[in-house]
Design a protein around this motif. Structure first.
Motif, PDB file in Angstrom:
ATOM      1  N   GLU A  82      -6.500   3.313 -11.797  1.00 35.10           N
ATOM      2  CA  GLU A  82      -5.812   2.224 -11.118  1.00 35.10           C
ATOM      3  C   GLU A  82      -6.283   0.910 -11.730  1.00 35.10           C
ATOM      4  OE1 GLU A  82      -5.287   2.409  -6.812  1.00 35.10           O
ATOM      5  OE2 GLU A  82      -6.382   4.311  -6.832  1.00 35.10           O
ATOM      6  N   PHE A  83      -5.309   0.046 -12.035  1.00 40.95           N
ATOM      7  CA  PHE A  83      -5.634  -1.229 -12.673  1.00 40.95           C
ATOM      8  C   PHE A  83      -4.816  -2.326 -12.024  1.00 40.95           C
ATOM      9  CE2 PHE A  83      -4.563  -4.484 -15.866  1.00 40.95           C
ATOM     10  CZ  PHE A  83      -5.842  -4.925 -16.196  1.00 40.95           C
ATOM     11  N   GLU A  84      -5.465  -3.405 -11.623  1.00 38.58           N
ATOM     12  CA  GLU A  84      -4.784  -4.515 -10.964  1.00 38.58           C
ATOM     13  C   GLU A  84      -4.776  -5.736 -11.865  1.00 38.58           C
ATOM     14  OE1 GLU A  84      -5.439  -7.009  -6.891  1.00 38.58           O
ATOM     15  OE2 GLU A  84      -5.198  -4.826  -6.691  1.00 38.58           O
ATOM     16  N   THR A 122      -0.233 -10.051 -11.040  1.00 38.08           N
ATOM     17  CA  THR A 122       0.843  -9.865 -10.064  1.00 38.08           C
ATOM     18  C   THR A 122       1.188  -8.412  -9.821  1.00 38.08           C
ATOM     19  OG1 THR A 122       2.544 -10.046 -11.785  1.00 38.08           O
ATOM     20  CG2 THR A 122       1.897 -12.078 -10.654  1.00 38.08           C
ATOM     21  N   SER A 123       0.650  -7.494 -10.632  1.00 44.00           N
ATOM     22  CA  SER A 123       1.035  -6.088 -10.528  1.00 44.00           C
ATOM     23  C   SER A 123      -0.175  -5.179 -10.442  1.00 44.00           C
ATOM     24  CB  SER A 123       1.866  -5.665 -11.748  1.00 44.00           C
ATOM     25  OG  SER A 123       3.057  -6.395 -11.837  1.00 44.00           O
ATOM     26  N   LYS A 124       0.050  -4.047  -9.816  1.00 39.17           N
ATOM     27  CA  LYS A 124      -0.930  -2.975  -9.807  1.00 39.17           C
ATOM     28  C   LYS A 124      -0.338  -1.803 -10.572  1.00 39.17           C
ATOM     29  CE  LYS A 124      -3.634  -0.024  -6.670  1.00 39.17           C
ATOM     30  NZ  LYS A 124      -3.918   0.282  -5.238  1.00 39.17           N
ATOM     31  N   ASP A 136       0.848  -1.197   0.000  1.00 41.39           N
ATOM     32  CA  ASP A 136       0.000   0.000   0.000  1.00 41.39           C
ATOM     33  C   ASP A 136       0.881   1.244   0.000  1.00 41.39           C
ATOM     34  OD1 ASP A 136      -2.181   1.654   0.136  1.00 41.39           O
ATOM     35  OD2 ASP A 136      -2.328   1.527   2.327  1.00 41.39           O
ATOM     36  N   VAL A 170       1.393  -6.660  -6.433  1.00 40.37           N
ATOM     37  CA  VAL A 170       0.125  -6.757  -5.722  1.00 40.37           C
ATOM     38  C   VAL A 170       0.347  -7.224  -4.282  1.00 40.37           C
ATOM     39  CG1 VAL A 170      -2.071  -8.006  -5.623  1.00 40.37           C
ATOM     40  CG2 VAL A 170      -1.223  -7.141  -7.809  1.00 40.37           C
ATOM     41  N   ASP A 171       1.256  -8.180  -4.105  1.00 40.66           N
ATOM     42  CA  ASP A 171       1.533  -8.695  -2.764  1.00 40.66           C
ATOM     43  C   ASP A 171       2.991  -9.122  -2.708  1.00 40.66           C
ATOM     44  OD1 ASP A 171       1.745 -11.386  -3.820  1.00 40.66           O
ATOM     45  OD2 ASP A 171      -0.439 -11.430  -3.844  1.00 40.66           O
ATOM     46  N   LYS A 213       4.223   1.111 -11.347  1.00 35.80           N
ATOM     47  CA  LYS A 213       3.973  -0.327 -11.343  1.00 35.80           C
ATOM     48  C   LYS A 213       4.523  -0.911 -10.049  1.00 35.80           C
ATOM     49  CE  LYS A 213       4.593  -4.389 -14.311  1.00 35.80           C
ATOM     50  NZ  LYS A 213       5.184  -4.878 -15.581  1.00 35.80           N
ATOM     51  N   VAL A 253      -0.795   2.174 -11.485  1.00 34.46           N
ATOM     52  CA  VAL A 253      -1.448   3.415 -11.075  1.00 34.46           C
ATOM     53  C   VAL A 253      -1.023   4.508 -12.060  1.00 34.46           C
ATOM     54  CG1 VAL A 253      -1.808   5.078  -9.225  1.00 34.46           C
ATOM     55  CG2 VAL A 253      -1.363   2.673  -8.676  1.00 34.46           C
TER      56      VAL A 253
END
Length: 339
Positions: A33-35, A38-40, A2, A66-67, A63, A42
């Protein structure tokens, strides 16, 4: 992971990277924002102070993983932009403005001028040519470079390659059992022949001839094509980059993803275009016949990808088409002769 995309945070990243040697980021607005898996991503609209360099883009994309399980891949992509990208340039790479935390990328957002065909539509003939041009630009820069497998990328050995393939082959019995007669007898026989062979298509990588840096995930939707039809294409998503033969990206693009009728029509002309691109850069010690041979070997290697995707829990809509395409290419290219 985050993160708060404040002007201060972005200024700090850009300062440390050298992209913002003077001035500051005054304002940041999140546009989208696009998830993904494996990646988010922004997408940001950015305003700079008057002291900032005039060529800094106002549209950026950050980029991030995600976790925590995705940080290994992102670290590899950050390493690519830190060690390799500057020598290749933009285009064919999207400009990287900063890296941070060993897993965060700040890239120029080129959506205003570039896009890719919507899934699952294939690229046009003109877009295919731009994709091949982009691959040539990447591959020639690191072609047989002394640093490969030493300071850049990991070396290939017969042991490491054999262990990798055997690890994938261990999933084959369960893969066949899980899908029964959805897999034809011919398909099952191909897989059994490939994995019981001496693995020559993979062991080819112990020969340093024609090795380079490749994208490793060069499907159509990792290329961004000019909306106007004019200008070069960009190649994105570098988390799977590694040392390999350039034909690996070509076989991934065409033999793994394209319907057989489309591949048969475009495959040979695009391979010739690629080879002509090598010659234009003075790489005249690698014949077209050698390219065809490496391309066929890489078509064999494509057969591992559906099994890998299945073993990681991906649903059939993510890999069954690739399986059918890979098997068709294997047959058309007479890959039994390469084992």
């Amino acid at each position: 992971m985050d993160l708060s995309f404040t002007a201060e945070t972005l200024s700090s990243w850009l300062h440390r990277s050298g992209s913002l040697p003077s001035g500051t980021v005054n304002h940041v607005q999140i546009d989208l924002e696009f998830e993904a898996t494996t990646s988010k991503l922004v997408f940001l609209n950015v305003e700079y102070s008057a002291e900032a360099p005039a060529d800094l883009p106002q549209s950026l994309v950050v980029k991030i993983p995600v976790d925590s399980s995705a940080i290994g891949d992102r670290s590899s992509e950050v390493q690519f932009y830190r060690q390799v990208a500057s020598s290749i340039g933009s285009p064919p790479l999207v400009r990287c403005l900063a890296t941070a935390e060993d897993c965060i990328l700040v890239l120029e957002d080129v959506r205003g001028t570039h896009d890719h065909p919507p899934w699952p539509l294939p690229p046009s003939r003109a877009q295919c040519k731009l994709a091949v041009d982009a691959l040539v630009k990447v591959h020639v820069r690191w072609w047989e470079a002394p640093a490969l497998g030493h300071t850049i990328g990991k070396p290939h050995t017969a042991e490491s390659l054999t262990n990798m393939v055997q690890g994938i082959a261990a999933h084959l019995p369960a893969f066949i059992d899980a899908h029964g007669d959805a897999l034809t007898i011919d398909a099952r026989n191909i897989y059994e022949r490939v994995f019981s062979s001496s693995l020559k298509p993979w062991l080819r990588l112990t020969d340093e001839r024609a090795l380079t840096i490749i994208n490793g995930d060069a499907h159509t939707w990792n290329f961004l094509f000019p909306r106007s039809g004019d200008g070069p294409a960009f190649l994105i998503d570098w988390q799977l980059w590694h040392v390999d033969v350039g034909a690996r990206d070509l076989a991934f693009l065409m033999a793994l993803h394209w319907h057989p009728s489309r591949r048969r029509e475009l495959e040979l002309p695009l391979l010739r275009q690629y080879h002509e691109g090598l010659l234009a850069h003075g790489l005249n010690q690698y014949s077209f016949d050698e390219l065809l041979l490496d391309y066929g070997r890489c078509a064999v290697r494509n057969l591992t990808i559906p099994i890998l995707f299945w073993s990681r829990g991906m649903k059939p809509e993510g890999w069954w088409h690739r399986l059918e395409c890979a098997l068709a290419a294997y047959r058309d290219l007479r890959c039994d002769e390469l084992l």
